[in-house]
Scaffold this active site. Sequence first.
Site, short mmCIF file in Angstrom:
data_model
loop_
_atom_site.label_atom_id
_atom_site.label_comp_id
_atom_site.label_asym_id
_atom_site.label_seq_id
_atom_site.Cartn_x
_atom_site.Cartn_y
_atom_site.Cartn_z
N LYS A 255 0.93 -1.32 0.07
CA LYS A 255 0.11 -0.02 -0.15
C LYS A 255 0.74 1.23 0.07
O LYS A 255 2.02 1.36 0.61
CB LYS A 255 -0.77 0.03 1.04
CG LYS A 255 -1.94 -1.05 1.32
CD LYS A 255 -3.28 -0.74 0.30
CE LYS A 255 -4.12 -1.99 0.28
NZ LYS A 255 -5.16 -1.68 -0.60
N HIS B 174 13.56 -2.35 -1.77
CA HIS B 174 13.01 -2.34 -3.20
C HIS B 174 13.79 -3.33 -3.96
O HIS B 174 15.09 -3.38 -3.96
CB HIS B 174 12.90 -0.94 -3.85
CG HIS B 174 12.27 -1.19 -5.17
ND1 HIS B 174 11.00 -0.98 -5.25
CD2 HIS B 174 12.64 -1.00 -6.28
CE1 HIS B 174 10.72 -1.11 -6.65
NE2 HIS B 174 11.71 -1.00 -7.15
N ASN C 247 12.21 1.53 3.48
CA ASN C 247 11.55 0.28 2.29
C ASN C 247 12.76 -0.41 1.75
O ASN C 247 13.62 0.19 1.53
CB ASN C 247 10.84 0.96 1.36
CG ASN C 247 9.97 0.29 0.46
OD1 ASN C 247 9.45 -0.90 0.70
ND2 ASN C 247 9.96 0.41 -0.73
C1 GRF Z 1 10.76 -8.02 -1.72
O1 GRF Z 1 11.26 -8.34 -2.77
C2 GRF Z 1 10.96 -6.67 -1.48
O2 GRF Z 1 12.10 -6.01 -2.03
C3 GRF Z 1 9.72 -5.95 -1.99
O3 GRF Z 1 8.81 -6.84 -1.73
C4 GRF Z 1 9.20 -8.23 -1.51
C5 GRF Z 1 8.80 -8.98 -0.42
O4 GRF Z 1 9.20 -10.25 -0.23
N1 GRF Z 1 9.52 -4.75 -1.57
P1 GRF Z 1 9.03 -10.82 1.38
O5 GRF Z 1 7.49 -10.60 1.46
O6 GRF Z 1 9.71 -9.98 2.36
O7 GRF Z 1 9.43 -12.14 1.14
#
Ligand code: GRF
Length: 194
Positions: free
Chosen positions: A96, A114, A112
């Site tokens: 979100k 990414h 965050n």
């Molecule tokens: C990861 O690839 C992260 O970089 C992105 O969402 C994914 C989350 O994976 N923002 P998880 O739920 O932590 O396994």
Amino acid sequence: MKKLIGQSKIKTSIFISGTGSNLKNLIKFSLKKDSPILIKNVISNNPKAKGLIFAKKCKIKIKIFKFNNKNNNENEILKYLKEDNIFLICLAGFMKILSKNFIKKFKGKILNIHPSLLPKYKGLNTHQRALKNNDNFSGCTVHLVNSKLDSGKIILQKKVKIYKNDSSTRLEKRILRQEHVLYPKAIKKLLFNL
Ligand code: GRF
């Protein structure tokens, strides 16, 4: 901040929406003696997020906010975070988008992770896009959250090699492994530099 860490751990909230491998990793990190964070709660918009199971096992409080009315929900979340004296928020696969107003309240204290080398490939489907462009490298980034999607100050990045005939699934797996190394390092870096 260095002083603060010496005395008590930084109260942290993790926001998730799905699998929660980063959450799991951050929980393990937080349990280490020299970790600067204490995870007080886990927040999710998705009651079925797999990551919640591990949080429960570790006896960490979980809270679901449906985000059907963003404004109200965010105010409730802010109240909830205040009750727990939360200083740091780590988004870990949280799907979100937080409002400007919410971000302002935690300015410089929302991280965050990414799955790309930002500023390349903001948004979704990062691995597919890197492969389509025949990039030699992709990777992951931990950054501060500001009001523009995936655009806040970069704290740390890690490159991951893309091989010939790579698939997005294989690349995703290799990057995820690096995410798990990068996120704790980035948290330490942010906190020690505050
Ligand atoms: C990861 O690839 C992260 O970089 C992105 O969402 C994914 C989350 O994976 N923002 P998880 O739920 O932590 O396994």
